[in-house]
Motif scaffolding. Structure first.
Motif, PDB file in Angstrom:
ATOM      1  N   ILE B 175      72.129  42.091  35.084  1.00  0.00           N
ATOM      2  CA  ILE B 175      73.424  41.856  35.748  1.00  0.00           C
ATOM      3  C   ILE B 175      74.531  41.711  34.706  1.00  0.00           C
ATOM      4  CG2 ILE B 175      74.717  40.133  37.104  1.00  0.00           C
ATOM      5  CD1 ILE B 175      71.980  39.733  38.659  1.00  0.00           C
ATOM      6  N   ARG B 176      74.231  41.012  33.612  1.00  0.00           N
ATOM      7  CA  ARG B 176      75.223  40.891  32.540  1.00  0.00           C
ATOM      8  C   ARG B 176      75.528  42.261  31.927  1.00  0.00           C
ATOM      9  NH1 ARG B 176      72.484  35.986  31.548  1.00  0.00           N
ATOM     10  NH2 ARG B 176      71.008  37.071  30.200  1.00  0.00           N
ATOM     11  N   ARG B 177      74.499  43.079  31.772  1.00  0.00           N
ATOM     12  CA  ARG B 177      74.679  44.397  31.166  1.00  0.00           C
ATOM     13  C   ARG B 177      75.395  45.368  32.109  1.00  0.00           C
ATOM     14  NH1 ARG B 177      69.334  47.011  30.916  1.00  0.00           N
ATOM     15  NH2 ARG B 177      70.022  47.589  33.006  1.00  0.00           N
ATOM     16  N   ASP B 178      74.945  45.394  33.383  1.00  0.00           N
ATOM     17  CA  ASP B 178      75.450  46.393  34.337  1.00  0.00           C
ATOM     18  C   ASP B 178      76.755  45.973  34.999  1.00  0.00           C
ATOM     19  OD1 ASP B 178      73.112  47.718  33.750  1.00  0.00           O
ATOM     20  OD2 ASP B 178      72.050  46.954  35.531  1.00  0.00           O
ATOM     21  N   GLY B 179      77.003  44.668  35.057  1.00  0.00           N
ATOM     22  CA  GLY B 179      78.256  44.205  35.660  1.00  0.00           C
ATOM     23  C   GLY B 179      78.216  44.054  37.164  1.00  0.00           C
ATOM     24  N   TYR B 180      77.019  44.092  37.761  1.00  0.00           N
ATOM     25  CA  TYR B 180      76.933  43.854  39.202  1.00  0.00           C
ATOM     26  C   TYR B 180      75.531  43.349  39.558  1.00  0.00           C
ATOM     27  CZ  TYR B 180      74.319  48.215  39.437  1.00  0.00           C
ATOM     28  OH  TYR B 180      73.379  49.196  39.238  1.00  0.00           O
ATOM     29  N   ALA B 181      75.444  42.717  40.744  1.00  0.00           N
ATOM     30  CA  ALA B 181      74.134  42.334  41.291  1.00  0.00           C
ATOM     31  C   ALA B 181      73.980  43.018  42.640  1.00  0.00           C
ATOM     32  CB  ALA B 181      74.055  40.820  41.468  1.00  0.00           C
ATOM     33  N   LEU B 182      72.842  43.642  42.839  1.00  0.00           N
ATOM     34  CA  LEU B 182      72.536  44.325  44.108  1.00  0.00           C
ATOM     35  C   LEU B 182      71.273  43.673  44.654  1.00  0.00           C
ATOM     36  CD1 LEU B 182      73.378  47.143  45.684  1.00  0.00           C
ATOM     37  CD2 LEU B 182      71.236  47.919  44.660  1.00  0.00           C
ATOM     38  N   CYS B 183      71.357  43.063  45.830  1.00  0.00           N
ATOM     39  CA  CYS B 183      70.254  42.264  46.366  1.00  0.00           C
ATOM     40  C   CYS B 183      69.837  42.742  47.755  1.00  0.00           C
ATOM     41  CB  CYS B 183      70.668  40.800  46.433  1.00  0.00           C
ATOM     42  SG  CYS B 183      71.131  40.111  44.838  1.00  0.00           S
ATOM     43  N   PRO B 184      69.052  43.808  47.815  1.00  0.00           N
ATOM     44  CA  PRO B 184      68.656  44.348  49.126  1.00  0.00           C
ATOM     45  C   PRO B 184      67.648  43.445  49.832  1.00  0.00           C
ATOM     46  CG  PRO B 184      67.714  45.653  47.331  1.00  0.00           C
ATOM     47  CD  PRO B 184      68.547  44.598  46.690  1.00  0.00           C
ATOM     48  N   GLY B 185      68.024  42.925  50.984  1.00  0.00           N
ATOM     49  CA  GLY B 185      67.098  42.164  51.817  1.00  0.00           C
ATOM     50  C   GLY B 185      66.703  40.801  51.292  1.00  0.00           C
ATOM     51  N   TYR B 186      67.395  40.258  50.316  1.00  0.00           N
ATOM     52  CA  TYR B 186      66.993  38.971  49.721  1.00  0.00           C
ATOM     53  C   TYR B 186      67.088  37.816  50.706  1.00  0.00           C
ATOM     54  CZ  TYR B 186      66.946  40.600  44.843  1.00  0.00           C
ATOM     55  OH  TYR B 186      66.657  41.222  43.671  1.00  0.00           O
ATOM     56  N   ILE B 187      68.100  37.861  51.590  1.00  0.00           N
ATOM     57  CA  ILE B 187      68.347  36.737  52.507  1.00  0.00           C
ATOM     58  C   ILE B 187      67.992  37.127  53.933  1.00  0.00           C
ATOM     59  CG2 ILE B 187      70.144  35.246  53.476  1.00  0.00           C
ATOM     60  CD1 ILE B 187      71.445  35.137  50.805  1.00  0.00           C
ATOM     61  N   ASP B 188      68.272  38.364  54.262  1.00  0.00           N
ATOM     62  CA  ASP B 188      67.897  38.916  55.565  1.00  0.00           C
ATOM     63  C   ASP B 188      67.538  40.381  55.320  1.00  0.00           C
ATOM     64  OD1 ASP B 188      68.576  38.356  58.824  1.00  0.00           O
ATOM     65  OD2 ASP B 188      68.438  40.438  58.167  1.00  0.00           O
ATOM     66  N   GLU B 189      66.416  40.827  55.857  1.00  0.00           N
ATOM     67  CA  GLU B 189      65.943  42.172  55.514  1.00  0.00           C
ATOM     68  C   GLU B 189      66.897  43.278  55.945  1.00  0.00           C
ATOM     69  OE1 GLU B 189      61.841  42.982  56.229  1.00  0.00           O
ATOM     70  OE2 GLU B 189      61.189  41.059  55.391  1.00  0.00           O
ATOM     71  N   ARG B 190      67.767  42.959  56.882  1.00  0.00           N
ATOM     72  CA  ARG B 190      68.695  43.985  57.391  1.00  0.00           C
ATOM     73  C   ARG B 190      69.928  44.147  56.508  1.00  0.00           C
ATOM     74  NH1 ARG B 190      69.212  40.983  62.979  1.00  0.00           N
ATOM     75  NH2 ARG B 190      68.547  39.327  61.576  1.00  0.00           N
TER      76      ARG B 190
END
Lengths: 239, 239
Positions: B175-190
């Protein structure tokens, strides 16, 4: 004790977000030792916080506690998508306000960059007679509040502010009949406030939806968009 | 006394916005007589208010006091026009969050009608490891906070939540390197959370800007808009 805590918290405002403890004590009319001791405890609960320079300000925790269960949150949440749509169309300050005591309290304000001057602030107040949102709320307020405002002082912000109670009384009747308040130059000569009532499930007026636009012939053209948006919010509140 | 007041105010939340005094006393772990007396005084100051059915809720006055001088207001005000622009483009939940303690605290959320499920709320919190905004803030947090989170429990919301500290540590570096966080389905699968850092005048990360979109191949396409918007907010904070 509770009274002292209230006085400490009330000292903070948009123009005084951070204060040293002795200045805070002076404004809250407390001994420095008392203020210092209470500040220490409030910091411990996160209700106040200290900056790097030791100045004290409202704590994020107090904002969180007051906001997450705020009685205005359901109205604000229901209105927000509509407020955004209106803002996207009008491209000027767009705001939502409620009656609180003898004043109008602004719950939300969306502002365009480089928009016209606007004295309202989120969680800010204005007197009922001087702003378009205030006039709308006053026009639909209980008779006793109307009489109290009409018989009290009506201070002028500009030479256009309505300060004659007879004129204001006639305006309130017009606002009820026409469904909007148009206030050119009442607070600042460069700006016009336009507001319409937002009705709740029972049909009572629960809020005012308003815009602040330049004081020119185009101000009136915002009325249809305001009315349509207020109906959308009312529909959303009724669902 | 202050401790008791704090306990009373803390009882209220999005799921318990209004309570009878005896239920309030039970939840605040106070005698009913004590709670009743303090509630009466808090109502007098407008910090609590009573509904028509005698239930007690947070008072508009407390919201006003906490909001008008909130330490988060300058950030929120600077970010809001950009947040709206992003929301107009992405047409899904758009949110602004800060690090507070060991959690992410959401300052603002703009939601489209009929958007994908979203657990965040204004003035709501989520753990740092489970949300995209939280991961961004954790990735830029002091090492000691990172170590505390990595060594603590990492509860799962879904089978996709990252619960392995080794995986999380590697993600923070990405995340530090790419500059973003992508979190598919971490909290709700949809749903997929996507977030980027917002930097303050000194270059330090002061907030996370995020969207919650459907969990599909289009989620990644929001990253350029998020990054551009975060740069706009940073520019506005620096002016």
């Amino acid at each position: 004790m509770l009274g002292r805590i209230v006085r400490i918290i009330e000292v903070f405002g948009p123009d005084t977000p951070a204060l040293g403890v002795s200045e805070l004590a002076r404004r809250a009319d407390l001994h420095v030792a008392t203020a210092s001791r209470l500040v220490e405890r409030l910091v411990g609960y996160g209700w106040l916080q200290r900056d790097a320079d030791r100045k004290v300000r409202i704590g994020v925790r107090l904002w969180e506690l007051a906001s997450r269960a705020s009685p205005t949150l359901p109205l604000r949440e229901a209105a927000m998508p509509y407020l955004e749509d209106l803002h996207a169309v009008v491209r000027h300050h767009t705001q939502l306000a409620v009656l609180d005591g003898d004043e109008v309290l602004f719950l939300e304000r969306l502002s365009a960059r480089h928009a016209v001057i606007n004295l309202t602030r989120i969680a800010g107040r204005l007197p009922l007679h001087a702003s378009s949102s205030g006039e709308v709320l006053l026009a639909h307020a209980p008779a006793e509040l109307q009489e109290r405002v009409l018989s009290g002082p009506l201070p002028a912000y500009t030479r256009f502010t309505v300060t004659d109670p007879k004129v204001l009384r006639a305006r309130l009747a017009d606002i009820r009949r026409d469904g909007y308040a148009l206030c050119p130059g009442y607070i600042d000569e460069r700006a016009t406030g336009v507001a319409v009532p937002v009705r709740g499930p029972g049909g009572a007026v629960v809020a005012a939806l308003g815009v602040v636009v330049p004081n020119d012939d185009n101000a009136r053209a915002t009325i249809p968009a305001l009315r349509a948006t207020a109906l959308g919010i009312a529909r959303s509140l009724t669902q």
